[in-house]
Scaffold this motif. Structure first.
Motif, PDB file in Angstrom:
ATOM      1  N   LEU A   1       2.634 -26.415  26.134  1.00  0.00           N
ATOM      2  CA  LEU A   1       2.979 -24.994  26.163  1.00  0.00           C
ATOM      3  C   LEU A   1       1.891 -24.168  25.490  1.00  0.00           C
ATOM      4  N   SER A   2       1.674 -22.956  25.991  1.00  0.00           N
ATOM      5  CA  SER A   2       0.710 -22.051  25.371  1.00  0.00           C
ATOM      6  C   SER A   2       1.176 -20.616  25.556  1.00  0.00           C
ATOM      7  N   ALA A   3       1.413 -19.921  24.457  1.00  0.00           N
ATOM      8  CA  ALA A   3       1.806 -18.511  24.513  1.00  0.00           C
ATOM      9  C   ALA A   3       0.574 -17.641  24.703  1.00  0.00           C
ATOM     10  N   ARG A   4       0.684 -16.626  25.547  1.00  0.00           N
ATOM     11  CA  ARG A   4      -0.437 -15.726  25.824  1.00  0.00           C
ATOM     12  C   ARG A   4       0.064 -14.282  25.865  1.00  0.00           C
ATOM     13  N   VAL A   5      -0.445 -13.430  24.981  1.00  0.00           N
ATOM     14  CA  VAL A   5      -0.143 -12.005  25.075  1.00  0.00           C
ATOM     15  C   VAL A   5      -1.149 -11.349  26.014  1.00  0.00           C
ATOM     16  N   ALA A   6      -0.742 -10.249  26.620  1.00  0.00           N
ATOM     17  CA  ALA A   6      -1.615  -9.548  27.563  1.00  0.00           C
ATOM     18  C   ALA A   6      -2.787  -8.926  26.814  1.00  0.00           C
ATOM     19  N   PRO A   7      -4.026  -9.155  27.263  1.00  0.00           N
ATOM     20  CA  PRO A   7      -5.196  -8.553  26.608  1.00  0.00           C
ATOM     21  C   PRO A   7      -5.422  -7.131  27.103  1.00  0.00           C
ATOM     22  N   PRO A   8      -6.212  -6.333  26.391  1.00  0.00           N
ATOM     23  CA  PRO A   8      -6.535  -4.976  26.850  1.00  0.00           C
ATOM     24  C   PRO A   8      -7.298  -4.997  28.171  1.00  0.00           C
ATOM     25  N   MET A   9      -7.168  -3.916  28.936  1.00  0.00           N
ATOM     26  CA  MET A   9      -7.776  -3.826  30.261  1.00  0.00           C
ATOM     27  C   MET A   9      -9.140  -3.133  30.249  1.00  0.00           C
ATOM     28  N   ILE A  10      -9.544  -2.576  29.145  1.00  0.00           N
ATOM     29  CA  ILE A  10     -10.757  -1.764  29.119  1.00  0.00           C
ATOM     30  C   ILE A  10     -12.016  -2.597  29.323  1.00  0.00           C
ATOM     31  N   GLY A  11     -12.985  -2.016  30.047  1.00  0.00           N
ATOM     32  CA  GLY A  11     -14.316  -2.603  30.163  1.00  0.00           C
ATOM     33  C   GLY A  11     -14.424  -3.855  30.999  1.00  0.00           C
ATOM     34  N   LEU A  12     -13.380  -4.200  31.751  1.00  0.00           N
ATOM     35  CA  LEU A  12     -13.404  -5.468  32.470  1.00  0.00           C
ATOM     36  C   LEU A  12     -14.466  -5.489  33.571  1.00  0.00           C
ATOM     37  N   GLY A  13     -14.658  -4.359  34.222  1.00  0.00           N
ATOM     38  CA  GLY A  13     -15.688  -4.311  35.255  1.00  0.00           C
ATOM     39  C   GLY A  13     -17.085  -4.515  34.700  1.00  0.00           C
ATOM     40  N   LEU A  14     -17.303  -4.055  33.476  1.00  0.00           N
ATOM     41  CA  LEU A  14     -18.597  -4.279  32.822  1.00  0.00           C
ATOM     42  C   LEU A  14     -18.785  -5.759  32.484  1.00  0.00           C
ATOM     43  N   LEU A  15     -17.737  -6.400  32.001  1.00  0.00           N
ATOM     44  CA  LEU A  15     -17.834  -7.828  31.697  1.00  0.00           C
ATOM     45  C   LEU A  15     -18.073  -8.631  32.968  1.00  0.00           C
ATOM     46  N   GLU A  16     -17.478  -8.197  34.066  1.00  0.00           N
ATOM     47  CA  GLU A  16     -17.697  -8.859  35.352  1.00  0.00           C
ATOM     48  C   GLU A  16     -19.135  -8.677  35.833  1.00  0.00           C
ATOM     49  N   SER A  17     -19.796  -7.638  35.338  1.00  0.00           N
ATOM     50  CA  SER A  17     -21.139  -7.288  35.792  1.00  0.00           C
ATOM     51  C   SER A  17     -22.250  -7.912  34.951  1.00  0.00           C
ATOM     52  N   ILE A  18     -21.903  -8.682  33.935  1.00  0.00           N
ATOM     53  CA  ILE A  18     -22.923  -9.379  33.141  1.00  0.00           C
ATOM     54  C   ILE A  18     -23.484 -10.522  33.973  1.00  0.00           C
ATOM     55  N   PRO A  19     -24.788 -10.598  34.137  1.00  0.00           N
ATOM     56  CA  PRO A  19     -25.360 -11.673  34.967  1.00  0.00           C
ATOM     57  C   PRO A  19     -25.037 -13.060  34.423  1.00  0.00           C
ATOM     58  N   VAL A  20     -24.814 -14.002  35.326  1.00  0.00           N
ATOM     59  CA  VAL A  20     -24.576 -15.388  34.917  1.00  0.00           C
ATOM     60  C   VAL A  20     -25.762 -15.918  34.123  1.00  0.00           C
ATOM     61  N   GLU A  21     -26.961 -15.497  34.512  1.00  0.00           N
ATOM     62  CA  GLU A  21     -28.159 -15.956  33.809  1.00  0.00           C
ATOM     63  C   GLU A  21     -28.138 -15.534  32.339  1.00  0.00           C
ATOM     64  N   THR A  22     -27.606 -14.347  32.073  1.00  0.00           N
ATOM     65  CA  THR A  22     -27.492 -13.881  30.683  1.00  0.00           C
ATOM     66  C   THR A  22     -26.535 -14.772  29.898  1.00  0.00           C
ATOM     67  N   LEU A  23     -25.408 -15.107  30.496  1.00  0.00           N
ATOM     68  CA  LEU A  23     -24.429 -15.956  29.813  1.00  0.00           C
ATOM     69  C   LEU A  23     -24.988 -17.348  29.568  1.00  0.00           C
ATOM     70  N   LYS A  24     -25.717 -17.874  30.536  1.00  0.00           N
ATOM     71  CA  LYS A  24     -26.344 -19.184  30.362  1.00  0.00           C
ATOM     72  C   LYS A  24     -27.391 -19.141  29.244  1.00  0.00           C
ATOM     73  N   ARG A  25     -28.125 -18.039  29.177  1.00  0.00           N
ATOM     74  CA  ARG A  25     -29.139 -17.902  28.130  1.00  0.00           C
ATOM     75  C   ARG A  25     -28.488 -17.854  26.747  1.00  0.00           C
ATOM     76  N   LEU A  26     -27.375 -17.139  26.628  1.00  0.00           N
ATOM     77  CA  LEU A  26     -26.667 -17.092  25.342  1.00  0.00           C
ATOM     78  C   LEU A  26     -26.213 -18.487  24.922  1.00  0.00           C
ATOM     79  N   ALA A  27     -25.675 -19.241  25.876  1.00  0.00           N
ATOM     80  CA  ALA A  27     -25.235 -20.600  25.570  1.00  0.00           C
ATOM     81  C   ALA A  27     -26.413 -21.474  25.133  1.00  0.00           C
ATOM     82  N   GLN A  28     -27.549 -21.334  25.794  1.00  0.00           N
ATOM     83  CA  GLN A  28     -28.721 -22.131  25.451  1.00  0.00           C
ATOM     84  C   GLN A  28     -29.263 -21.754  24.080  1.00  0.00           C
ATOM     85  N   GLN A  29     -29.286 -20.463  23.781  1.00  0.00           N
ATOM     86  CA  GLN A  29     -29.763 -20.016  22.476  1.00  0.00           C
ATOM     87  C   GLN A  29     -28.880 -20.553  21.349  1.00  0.00           C
TER      88      GLN A  29
END
Length: 467
Positions: free
Chosen positions: A197-225
């Motif tokens: 079981l895992s309880a989950r409260v609803a997160p805020p909706m703000i800025g989701l389109g911006l988070l969707e717009s972050i390039p995958v390459e940027t996220l991979k670079r953060l993980a590598q760093q």
């Protein structure tokens, strides 16, 4: 049934010119200076007037309740028969953060309970590639605690807390609370003995389109760093199934980054939370032993889509989800806030809560393109230790891993939602409690916070409240 979609809307075409003479635009040019209870409900500030009608239409389907089929409201019928709520805004209250039920209550409207069992067979292991989890055989992957009148809800949920004290180095004490989920009044039989079981409260909706717009390459670079940093911080990307492309892609949304895109996140919520079908999730949210979905009327259209949430509606809701603006930061020139920002960096919080990222250029979404944003997230999974663990894997995310939640707008929580419950299950009653639940990769940072003086702790919270 809904052969046509007609939405009479009257909107004002007069929009104020916002002034950003102070503070930091957390969402770049999309940021709003709206404050008060509606601070999370504004369209991106740079969204042209010609697109604000689309935003308003999406808002209407997000805000207004859906009803049982058949109904004269045939653009919004098909609710249930099993569901958690009859409208998206009931969980994302004012587009903000949900909360757990209070102790003794069993109405968990803005919190839901995920359920699954371990994969034990080769077939189940292969199923994980697409579903990410193995649903509980009778109740599926989510407990629906409401139903239409001709059906029975799956059951009810309440929470009990074990409370304990944590001491700062200067002797000050803070009380934390460990939640325990209790399911009762189950109407369709016993749970599988290995149910997670895992309880989950609803997160805020703000800025989701911006988070969707972050390039995958940027996220991979953060993980590598982080991997190269050798300081104990090592985030990784979840890999999840994209129902549109039928491929495995990077996960971005949800507490464990279990959804790849906003349109899939929206469609999954329509299906799991409201019992509504779409072309992405064309089957009702009943498990095989639950025959009520086949026995009771549905709201499927009589066209080739044959679903309850048409692609047209889904696209409007996606557009709305993409363009909810992040409010600007406040009190940024106050000495305590500036001191708190220095502490936020020095204790290591920025290792995961990345302060600045740039979005990519997106065809057809100019308002979200090429924006320098300050979300305070790396979108990566991190091991947060046993204290926060739900012990329920989801795709690649382990039972101790969680996606770094964005912190932008967190200081508006009280005025928007009337509470300050944080973390995935709302156990933290304020920001300092949330900080002190950090473990695993964040253990060293937490120990540094425990050693801060009272004035420095206050400054750290002042900085968080400025976001």
């Amino acid at each position: 049934m809904k052969p046509h979609l007609v939405i009479p809307l009257i909107i004002s075409l007069s929009f104020p010119a916002f002034s950003f003479a102070y503070g930091v635009k957390s969402g770049g040019d999309t940021s709003t200076n709206k404050q008060g209870s509606n601070a999370f409900s504004m369209p991106s500030n740079n969204l042209p007037i010609s697109k604000r009608l689309d935003f308003s239409v999406g808002n209407s389907f997000f805000r207004n309740p859906w009803v049982q089929a058949p109904a004269t409201t045939d653009a919004r019928d098909g609710l249930g028969p099993l569901f958690n709520t009859n409208g998206c805004q009931n969980c994302h209250i004012k587009d903000g953060r949900g909360h757990p039920p209070e102790e003794g209550e069993d109405q968990a409207v803005s919190m839901l309970v995920r359920m699954s069992i371990p994969a034990l067979t080769k077939q189940q292991t292969q199923q994980l590639i697409i579903s990410g989890v193995i649903p509980e055989p009778t109740y599926g992957d989510q407990l629906e605690d409401f139903s239409i009148p001709n059906a029975k809800p799956e059951g009810k949920v309440k929470i009990e807390y074990t409370k304990f004290n944590v001491s700062f180095n200067d002797g000050a004490v803070i009380e934390l609370r460990q939640p325990k989920l209790i399911l009762h009044d189950l109407n369709y039989g016993e749970l599988h003995p290995d149910t997670m079981l895992s309880a989950r409260v609803a997160p805020p909706m703000i800025g989701l389109g911006l988070l969707e717009s972050i390039p995958v390459e940027t996220l991979k670079r953060l993980a590598q760093q982080q991997k190269e940093g050798r300081d104990g911080i090592s985030g990784r990307l979840n890999q999840v199934w994209d129902a549109q492309t039928k491929t495995t892609v990077v996960g971005r949304f949800g507490w464990k980054a279990g959804q790849p895109t906003l349109i899939q996140q929206d469609a999954a919520a329509f299906n799991g939370d409201l019992g509504l079908t779409s072309t992405l999730f064309p089957y009702e949210n009943c498990s095989p032993p639950q025959t009520i979905c086949a026995e009771l009327p549905n709201g499927n259209s009589q066209d080739e889509e044959n679903v309850e949430v048409s692609n047209k509606i889904l696209k409007f809701v996606e557009f709305y989800s993409q363009h909810l603006a992040v409010p600007i930061r406040r009190n940024t020139t106050e000495a305590s806030v500036m001191r708190g920002q220095q502490l936020f960096e020095s204790v290591g919080c920025v290792s995961c809560h990345t302060p600045e990222i740039k979005t990519a250029k997106r065809d057809g979404l100019p308002s979200l393109s090429n924006q320098t944003i300050h979300p305070y997230t790396d979108m990566l999974l991190h091991d947060m230790g046993t204290g926060l663990a739900d012990n329920r894997p989801e795709f690649l995310a382990s039972g101790t891993e969680w996606r770094t939640p964005p912190l932008w707008g967190i200081g508006y929580t009280k005025e928007v939602n009337g509470h300050t419950y944080f973390l995935h299950d709302g156990r933290a009653r304020n920001l300092m409690e949330a900080v002190l639940w950090h473990g695993g990769e964040a253990q060293k940072s937490k120990q540094k916070v425990l050693s801060l003086s009272k004035s420095d702790r206050d400054a750290l919270i002042a900085f968080l409240n400025s976001l």
